[in-house]
Design a protein around this motif. Structure first.
Motif, PDB file in Angstrom:
ATOM      1  N   ASP A 271     -62.250  74.291 -10.294  1.00  0.00           N
ATOM      2  CA  ASP A 271     -62.345  73.920  -9.074  1.00  0.00           C
ATOM      3  C   ASP A 271     -61.211  74.262  -8.147  1.00  0.00           C
ATOM      4  O   ASP A 271     -60.371  73.391  -7.685  1.00  0.00           O
ATOM      5  CB  ASP A 271     -62.190  72.174  -8.895  1.00  0.00           C
ATOM      6  N   LEU A 272     -61.211  75.421  -7.843  1.00  0.00           N
ATOM      7  CA  LEU A 272     -60.434  76.234  -7.106  1.00  0.00           C
ATOM      8  C   LEU A 272     -60.827  77.266  -6.125  1.00  0.00           C
ATOM      9  O   LEU A 272     -61.616  78.224  -6.648  1.00  0.00           O
ATOM     10  CB  LEU A 272     -59.143  76.814  -7.679  1.00  0.00           C
TER      11      LEU A 272
ATOM     12  N   TRP B  93     -57.136  78.311  -1.567  1.00  0.00           N
ATOM     13  CA  TRP B  93     -55.854  78.197  -2.295  1.00  0.00           C
ATOM     14  C   TRP B  93     -55.410  79.238  -3.204  1.00  0.00           C
ATOM     15  O   TRP B  93     -54.770  79.158  -4.074  1.00  0.00           O
ATOM     16  CB  TRP B  93     -56.215  76.753  -3.102  1.00  0.00           C
TER      17      TRP B  93
ATOM     18  N   THR C  16     -57.619  73.364 -11.885  1.00  0.00           N
ATOM     19  CA  THR C  16     -57.237  72.125 -11.087  1.00  0.00           C
ATOM     20  C   THR C  16     -57.825  71.056 -10.878  1.00  0.00           C
ATOM     21  O   THR C  16     -57.650  70.553  -9.642  1.00  0.00           O
ATOM     22  CB  THR C  16     -56.661  72.961  -9.798  1.00  0.00           C
TER      23      THR C  16
ATOM     24  N   HIS D  33     -52.293  68.318  -6.084  1.00  0.00           N
ATOM     25  CA  HIS D  33     -53.100  69.186  -5.909  1.00  0.00           C
ATOM     26  C   HIS D  33     -52.230  70.658  -5.843  1.00  0.00           C
ATOM     27  O   HIS D  33     -52.647  71.642  -6.707  1.00  0.00           O
ATOM     28  CB  HIS D  33     -54.288  69.363  -4.841  1.00  0.00           C
TER      29      HIS D  33
ATOM     30  N   THR E  12     -63.113  74.258  -4.332  1.00  0.00           N
ATOM     31  CA  THR E  12     -62.152  73.084  -4.376  1.00  0.00           C
ATOM     32  C   THR E  12     -62.768  71.727  -4.126  1.00  0.00           C
ATOM     33  O   THR E  12     -63.933  71.860  -3.505  1.00  0.00           O
ATOM     34  CB  THR E  12     -61.155  73.294  -3.357  1.00  0.00           C
TER      35      THR E  12
ATOM     36  N   GLY F 120     -62.879  71.711   0.975  1.00  0.00           N
ATOM     37  CA  GLY F 120     -63.438  72.172  -0.605  1.00  0.00           C
ATOM     38  C   GLY F 120     -65.043  72.230  -0.661  1.00  0.00           C
ATOM     39  O   GLY F 120     -65.524  71.098  -0.196  1.00  0.00           O
TER      40      GLY F 120
END
Length: 489
Positions: free
Chosen positions: A34-35, A39, A215, A235, A272, A287
């Motif tokens: 989940d990135l 980021w 993450t 986060h 994200t 995200g």
């Protein structure tokens, strides 16, 4: 004289053997959970510092157009098997430990890249997040998938509250079984396991698959930032800790003197969480996890090669291409039904173009529970997106194109140009591609129904740390479609 000739012969044969062995590269494959690019500093992120990830770009190859799938499970199975979700059937984000519908990852029908490399003599290791099998039922799942060594978060197991933990006090499955590691931080356990394995096998070809738990939510403080309080602060702390772990792995590669024979890949499984907003190139980006928009599926993808190739490329690749690429680099014949195309020539610096005219992503909608306790997709043909170097199209569940975007002019997909005269040729091109796709997507293979699976003897269910007395009533929480969809959200 004869002794001298014998010694020379032995040295010659030894040299040949070492030369042959050196042609087998190592693979370190890191998959962050989940990135999105907003980021990752090297992709223009403005609210985070990721110096170690930046080092991958500064010393390696940066891919600008690499498609994952929009959710965890479809991405991971596509990556492992080299098959699109419409081929392997794993289209939804449902994992066995949570939903428990008798589905299993059939490694004989869908061999992983680790299994093929293992059969070719590679030492194989995995640590982090799996969630594709239920280890309480299939204790040998990791071995069947092709991993010699493993250290895994089990995924939440229904009725077993401790298994919910992947960060502080994590619940982890190894060859010794499952247990809680009180007072420890899961990412440290996983990364240390990876580094220890690299150290033990530095003199042989190895494949290390590191699907991080970072993450992904729940958002937590880290050992470096215990003061983080808000979701946003946590986060950011988790992203920085991800970068710290990358730095440790890079340092280990250098200390072990295996940099010059190792391919290290860094990517993420999807965007994200939609609850987190980041800033990229002066634009605030929400995200995109679970969405087929670019912020949900156009993943950061960085590769360090043994000879330190360094450039950026707009080559089209997606997760199905990883499997054939690893085999190609290892000089192993691909006898599987992988859907993807090797991009080994790009990694060797021989080209900046891929063999592809288009890439694809799918897997963002929900599923249902059928009358016979099977998970089924709502539609026989799932919605998906395809793109070439400039244009991206969305299809609906009737195989009809419903949206078209010019990504070079409109990277955030704000203007649907499907009705523009200029889009007619684009539509014809993609309609031809879509017509070649199967009309019906595959479904996962189910080995047992709920009743047969969860009426096992207690001692069998409890063999790997599962809850004593686990039964259907306290393990199955999703008796209706409504409850399932609520949990999915």
């Amino acid at each position: 004289m004869n002794k001298f000739l014998i010694i020379l012969s032995l040295l010659w044969f030894t040299g040949c053997s070492q030369s042959k062995e050196s042609k087998k590269p190592n693979f370190i494959f890191i998959l962050v959970d989940d990135l999105g690019k907003e980021w990752v500093e090297t992709y223009g992120a403005e609210e985070i510092e990721t110096p170690n990830i930046n080092a991958l770009a500064e010393n390696g190859i940066t891919f600008n157009n690499a498609y994952s799938m929009p959710q965890c499970t479809p991405s991971r199975v596509a990556l492992l098997t080299g098959q699109y979700p419409y081929v392997n059937g794993w289209i939804n984000h449902y994992d066995v430990p949570r939903w428990g519908h008798g589905v299993n990852f059939d490694t004989t029908k869908n061999p992983s890249f680790a299994k093929v490399l293992q059969d070719a003599g590679y030492a194989t290791c995995i640590a982090g997040k799996w969630q594709i099998n239920d280890f309480r039922i299939e204790h040998d799942a990791m071995g069947k998938a092709g991993f010699d060594a493993f250290c895994m978060w089990t995924g939440y197991e229904s009725g077993n509250k401790p298994s919910d933990k992947r960060y502080w006090d994590p619940y982890i499955f190894t060859k010794e079984g499952s247990k809680t590691y009180d007072g420890e931080f899961g990412p440290d356990i996983f990364s240390n396991f990876i580094i220890d394995y690299m150290t033990a096998h530095k003199n042989e070809p190895m494949c290390v698959y590191y699907p991080m738990v970072l993450t992904h939510s729940p958002f937590v403080h880290t050992p470096h930032e215990p003061e983080a309080k808000t979701k946003y602060q946590k986060h950011k702390a988790m992203v920085r800790y991800t970068d710290f772990i990358i730095g440790n792995i890079l340092k280990s590669l250098k200390e072990l003197h295996i940099e010059d024979k190792t391919y290290l890949v860094f990517t993420t499984d999807n965007g994200t969480s939609p609850g987190i907003i980041g800033k990229r190139d002066s634009v605030y980006v929400r995200g995109g996890k679970s969405y087929l928009t670019e912020n949900g599926i156009n993943a950061p993808f960085l590769v360090i090669t043994p000879d330190k190739q360094h450039f950026k490329t707009d080559a089209l690749i997606d997760f199905t291409d990883v499997f054939p690429t690893l085999l190609d680099l290892a000089e192993i014949e691909n006898k599987t039904k992988a859907s993807g195309y090797s991009f080994a020539e790009i990694l060797k610096g021989k080209t900046k173009e891929s063999k592809r005219d288009w890439i694809l992503s799918m897997g963002g909608l929900s599923a249902k529970i059928s009358d016979d306790d099977r998970m089924e997709n709502w539609f026989t043909f799932r919605d998906r997106v395809l793109r070439d170097e400039q244009y991206k199209i969305y299809t609906d569940t009737l195989k009809q194109i419903v949206r078209v975007f010019n990504l070079k002019k409109d990277p955030y997909e704000t203007q649907n140009i499907i009705d523009d005269v200029a889009a007619k040729s684009i539509l014809q091109k993609f309609k031809k591609i879509i017509s070649g796709l199967p009309n019906k997507d595959a479904q996962p293979k189910y080995s047992r129904t709920i009743d047969s699976l969860y009426n096992e003897p207690v001692e069998k269910l409890n063999c790997c740390g599962g809850p004593k007395g686990a039964r259907k009533n306290n393990m199955m929480k999703l008796a209706t479609e409504e409850m399932f969809l609520k949990q999915l959200q």
